[in-house]
Scaffold this motif. Structure first.
Motif, mmCIF file in Angstrom:
data_model
loop_
_atom_site.group_PDB
_atom_site.id
_atom_site.type_symbol
_atom_site.label_atom_id
_atom_site.label_comp_id
_atom_site.label_asym_id
_atom_site.label_seq_id
_atom_site.Cartn_x
_atom_site.Cartn_y
_atom_site.Cartn_z
ATOM 1 N N LEU A 322 0.798 -1.226 0.000
ATOM 2 C CA LEU A 322 0.000 0.000 0.000
ATOM 3 C C LEU A 322 0.829 1.273 0.000
ATOM 4 C CD1 LEU A 322 -2.668 -1.084 2.634
ATOM 5 C CD2 LEU A 322 -2.668 -1.474 0.166
ATOM 6 N N TYR A 323 2.126 1.162 0.273
ATOM 7 C CA TYR A 323 2.893 2.361 0.591
ATOM 8 C C TYR A 323 3.973 2.660 -0.430
ATOM 9 C CZ TYR A 323 0.669 0.949 4.884
ATOM 10 O OH TYR A 323 -0.262 0.547 5.800
ATOM 11 N N LYS A 324 4.212 3.949 -0.626
ATOM 12 C CA LYS A 324 5.379 4.392 -1.377
ATOM 13 C C LYS A 324 6.615 4.082 -0.532
ATOM 14 C CE LYS A 324 3.135 6.595 -4.685
ATOM 15 N NZ LYS A 324 3.285 6.246 -6.093
ATOM 16 N N PRO A 325 7.718 3.737 -1.197
ATOM 17 C CA PRO A 325 8.920 3.414 -0.427
ATOM 18 C C PRO A 325 9.560 4.652 0.196
ATOM 19 C CG PRO A 325 9.388 3.394 -2.773
ATOM 20 C CD PRO A 325 7.904 3.581 -2.642
ATOM 21 N N GLN A 326 10.220 4.436 1.313
ATOM 22 C CA GLN A 326 11.050 5.473 1.927
ATOM 23 C C GLN A 326 12.510 5.093 1.717
ATOM 24 O OE1 GLN A 326 10.063 6.437 5.978
ATOM 25 N NE2 GLN A 326 7.868 6.525 5.557
ATOM 26 N N VAL A 327 13.281 6.015 1.190
ATOM 27 C CA VAL A 327 14.691 5.720 0.924
ATOM 28 C C VAL A 327 15.563 6.784 1.587
ATOM 29 C CG1 VAL A 327 14.170 4.615 -1.273
ATOM 30 C CG2 VAL A 327 14.715 7.050 -1.224
ATOM 31 N N GLU A 328 16.820 6.434 1.756
ATOM 32 C CA GLU A 328 17.742 7.400 2.359
ATOM 33 C C GLU A 328 18.250 8.361 1.297
ATOM 34 O OE1 GLU A 328 20.705 6.284 5.691
ATOM 35 O OE2 GLU A 328 21.892 6.600 3.878
ATOM 36 N N ALA A 390 23.698 20.634 6.060
ATOM 37 C CA ALA A 390 23.826 20.117 4.693
ATOM 38 C C ALA A 390 24.624 18.820 4.746
ATOM 39 C CB ALA A 390 24.538 21.137 3.817
ATOM 40 N N GLY A 391 24.251 17.867 3.914
ATOM 41 C CA GLY A 391 24.942 16.578 3.896
ATOM 42 C C GLY A 391 24.324 15.538 4.816
ATOM 43 N N SER A 392 23.363 15.945 5.647
ATOM 44 C CA SER A 392 22.697 14.965 6.528
ATOM 45 C C SER A 392 21.989 13.908 5.697
ATOM 46 C CB SER A 392 21.636 15.660 7.397
ATOM 47 O OG SER A 392 22.209 16.630 8.228
ATOM 48 N N ARG A 393 21.929 12.690 6.245
ATOM 49 C CA ARG A 393 21.152 11.640 5.604
ATOM 50 C C ARG A 393 19.773 11.597 6.252
ATOM 51 N NH1 ARG A 393 24.050 8.122 2.473
ATOM 52 N NH2 ARG A 393 26.205 8.841 2.305
ATOM 53 N N VAL A 394 18.741 11.711 5.423
ATOM 54 C CA VAL A 394 17.365 11.684 5.935
ATOM 55 C C VAL A 394 16.550 10.722 5.076
ATOM 56 C CG1 VAL A 394 17.466 14.057 6.812
ATOM 57 C CG2 VAL A 394 16.663 13.639 4.490
ATOM 58 N N ARG A 395 15.384 10.349 5.613
ATOM 59 C CA ARG A 395 14.496 9.482 4.838
ATOM 60 C C ARG A 395 13.596 10.310 3.946
ATOM 61 N NH1 ARG A 395 11.298 5.106 7.425
ATOM 62 N NH2 ARG A 395 12.843 3.491 7.751
ATOM 63 N N ALA A 396 13.371 9.803 2.754
ATOM 64 C CA ALA A 396 12.449 10.476 1.835
ATOM 65 C C ALA A 396 11.390 9.482 1.378
ATOM 66 C CB ALA A 396 13.197 11.029 0.630
ATOM 67 N N LEU A 397 10.150 9.894 1.525
ATOM 68 C CA LEU A 397 9.029 9.138 0.967
ATOM 69 C C LEU A 397 8.926 9.562 -0.495
ATOM 70 C CD1 LEU A 397 6.535 7.369 1.938
ATOM 71 C CD2 LEU A 397 5.305 9.514 2.063
ATOM 72 N N MET A 398 9.236 8.644 -1.407
ATOM 73 C CA MET A 398 9.314 9.001 -2.825
ATOM 74 C C MET A 398 7.918 8.941 -3.450
ATOM 75 S SD MET A 398 12.473 9.762 -3.362
ATOM 76 C CE MET A 398 12.546 9.806 -5.164
ATOM 77 N N LEU A 399 7.439 10.077 -3.930
ATOM 78 C CA LEU A 399 6.121 10.110 -4.576
ATOM 79 C C LEU A 399 6.242 9.746 -6.046
ATOM 80 C CD1 LEU A 399 4.820 13.343 -2.858
ATOM 81 C CD2 LEU A 399 4.504 10.975 -2.143
ATOM 82 N N THR A 400 7.241 10.294 -6.722
ATOM 83 C CA THR A 400 7.545 9.890 -8.100
ATOM 84 C C THR A 400 9.066 9.877 -8.231
ATOM 85 O OG1 THR A 400 7.582 12.154 -8.953
ATOM 86 C CG2 THR A 400 5.467 11.010 -9.021
ATOM 87 N N TRP A 401 9.538 9.102 -9.208
ATOM 88 C CA TRP A 401 10.976 8.984 -9.419
ATOM 89 C C TRP A 401 11.355 9.777 -10.646
ATOM 90 C CZ3 TRP A 401 14.156 6.179 -6.125
ATOM 91 C CH2 TRP A 401 13.489 5.467 -5.121
ATOM 92 N N PRO A 402 12.394 10.592 -10.542
ATOM 93 C CA PRO A 402 12.730 11.451 -11.681
ATOM 94 C C PRO A 402 13.347 10.680 -12.841
ATOM 95 C CG PRO A 402 14.346 11.718 -9.924
ATOM 96 C CD PRO A 402 13.286 10.789 -9.400
#
Lengths: 411, 411
Positions: A322-328, A390-402
């Motif tokens: 059901l979910y969009k992936p979260q990536v670093e 700047a440079g921190s690693r965070v999680r992103a919920l990807m809605l669309t991939w470029p």
């Protein structure tokens, strides 16, 4: 306050998949197959040639001084026809890719490895073992074999498989029809000039497109004014669909009317969710139809739809994922807007030297529409997080991939 | 033989973006904006409240023993209305999120930090600095500011922005209308029973769905039989669209008819491309309309469409980023089908413990339709690669990205 995960799991517990319907194959795109598909025929249906060339008897070919003795060409087998002739010793037929192997032949030599002597004779430059360039009947699919399981998502390539097997109609879990309802006296149509105190009903258009991107069918059913009559009429109309999305009318001190009317018509809970933007969300049912009440700020509407509306639609349409992936991802610039609630920060994530790099899309207030520009991801910043360099690693919920600008991008 | 990259760059050099048209906002989804969008108004259009609460004068509030002296409630400002009253010293008005700040007020205190004494009086539990909870007019957008640049892709969130600014119609680069033409006497309709030597026209349905997924509008225009008349008529019909996709009729020894007719009607090159599956591809123009001739094997059709058709459609629709990204993935099992040409291997790529893992979808012959099942990626195996052991790192061209089963998957 509820966590996003608890809110989601409470919502999803109340959602069941829509019924199965029969649709034409073209309409099945993106939906889930509601039955197992068993091959009723063999594929390929007949032994056929993998090459353009000559069908012949392998025992006829002996290479001396780089070529065979000539074979007599007794005809040709174009794709789509069946040879009535049989290949006898010393004879051959031209054959096209996909055409049925003529009786008597047990091999095909590709045209590039032959030399024409005249219209009726050809010599071969190589031997050709039995079975060479022949695709046996049933090599791909056997009669009775399970080809696609119930629950398979039907993409373009599954449509190709179903078409080859003759499935012009397909049973699928129905696509959700989603009613989109704006609420509030402040809303005017998007083609109207602004008036004092009024704003344009942008949320209904935003949600229409978001619902379509999520794979369901959106219906903008207009705006409910802040009167009992208007709200009652619109909720009744909305209850003819599979899911109701409202925007506005769900925050603490807003007219109790919305709450009162929703409860009169069904069972609705108003929730405060530990997130920013979009704290207030309502969820329940009008009659049997689920209602998801999103906050009225466009940014909050947009973000809460992706977090809650997307998974609800996928579950309605039978999905289990059901979910969009979260990536670093890596923060391009520092991010200093701290929040006590979990913060879903709009960002543009793009490939850079093989890594995913996130650029925050400006100020993040829930009334700052420009923060939605070019955003393709939500950075998930934990509760009580401090400023991030700047440079921190965070999680992103990807809605669309470029997409990328070079065919060999980021190896 | 041409490399995939050279073939692509030769094709794309001949493609120019389609003209600009005006469409309704809902139809603009997925298209590129053909003009700059400049704000003609301020956003927000008027100073408004960020909270449900009380609008007041900050100088009126002094907290003693945890609360202020009472303020008299002189009315309320619901969203959508404009107050005709002015806040005088010692008075306040209820205000809803988004409603215009009434004259005289310079701050808003949220309802949670107030306590009602009676219907007409409220005390405040905190001080409220000037500007607190007030969103100034123009904070988001200034009149004359560039909001969306020409060439921006219009997604759901950009639609929200355009709607807020009153763009009910939008100039965009037109969506491509794509003619899909099957070729060959062997093709029968997908709802027909198989006959000796015949196969169903699955390619047209596969391509229809693939074109739709690529963002264009597909039109199945039927099948051209292997006669001059049929092929000529169908090519003329196809030349009314923006792009022609054919399948079949492009391999070495196939009836020269296709080649002859295509050249009679336009300028077509037949190419052999250093790839597997799908070596033969044709490209050229019928009149002014580009034609991409894909091979007839369904697997070859599917793969060559993604490699060549997708980027061609994106360029027609004005994009500059034309390609799906290639990412590094880990082979789950060993892969032993070696090939001298570059091999585009169908695979299912999925997240596993934060990594992308690829599972090859079975035997990879170009007539093996089942290799298309559940595939969401093409592994790009270099020319003359040997067998690859399980755990190898290979590149994957990602066609779609899988959703995940858990909301917090693969942190």
């Amino acid at each position: 306050m509820l966590s996003v995960e608890d809110a989601l799991s409470q919502m999803l517990a109340k959602i069941t998949a829509l019924p199965t319907v029969q649709v034409s194959l073209s309409e099945a795109q993106g939906l889930l197959l509601a039955t197992d598909v068993i091959a009723q025929e063999e594929m390929p249906p007949f032994a056929n040639s993998a090459m353009d060339g000559f069908a012949l008897r392998s025992s006829d070919v002996q290479i001396q001084d780089g070529q065979s003795s000539p074979l007599r060409i007794i005809g040709e087998v174009p794709a789509g026809s069946v040879s009535t002739k049989t290949i006898q010793p010393g004879t051959t037929m031209r054959i096209m890719t996909g055409a049925p192997i003529p009786p008597g032949a047990d091999t095909v030599l590709q045209v590039e490895l032959t030399r024409l002597i005249d219209d009726q004779h050809v010599t071969l430059l190589r031997e050709s073992a039995p079975g060479n360039n022949i695709r046996p009947a049933g090599e791909d699919m056997q009669r009775g074999q399970l080809i696609l399981s119930q629950g398979t998502e039907i993409g373009p390539w599954e449509i190709g498989i179903l078409a080859a097997l003759g499935w012009a109609k397909v049973p699928v879990i129905r696509r959700a029809r989603v009613a989109i309802l704006g609420t509030g006296d402040e809303l005017i149509e998007i083609d109207q000039p602004l008036q004092p105190g009024k704003i344009r009903n942008s949320n209904s258009y935003l949600l229409e497109a978001a619902v379509r991107r999520a794979g369901a069918i959106p219906f903008r059913i207009g705006v409910a004014l802040d009167t009992k009559e208007s709200l009652r009429a619109k909720l009744l109309e909305a209850a003819r669909y599979d899911l109701i999305l409202t925007s506005g009318g769900v925050s603490v001190g807003e007219f109790d009317l919305v709450k009162q009317m929703m409860e009169e018509q069904g069972e609705i809970n108003f929730w405060r969710i530990n997130m920013r933007p979009g704290k207030p969300v309502a969820f329940g049912h009008i009659g049997q139809v689920p209602l998801l009440g999103l906050p009225g700020n466009p940014v909050s509407t947009a973000v809460t739809f992706e977090l809650f509306g997307g998974p609800v639609i996928r579950k309605l349409q039978g999905h289990t994922r059901l979910y969009k992936p979260q990536v670093e991802v890596i923060l391009q610039d520092s991010f200093t807007e701290t929040a006590s609630r979990r913060h879903f920060v709009r960002a543009h994530v793009d490939w850079q030297d093989g890594q995913l790099v996130a650029q925050v899309t400006g100020a993040q207030g829930s009334h700052i529409l420009t923060s939605l520009r070019n955003a393709n991801a939500l950075l998930v910043i934990p509760e009580n997080s401090g400023a991030l360099p700047a440079g921190s690693r965070v999680r992103a919920l990807m809605l669309t991939w470029p997409e990328v600008a070079s065919v060999l991008a980021h190896g």
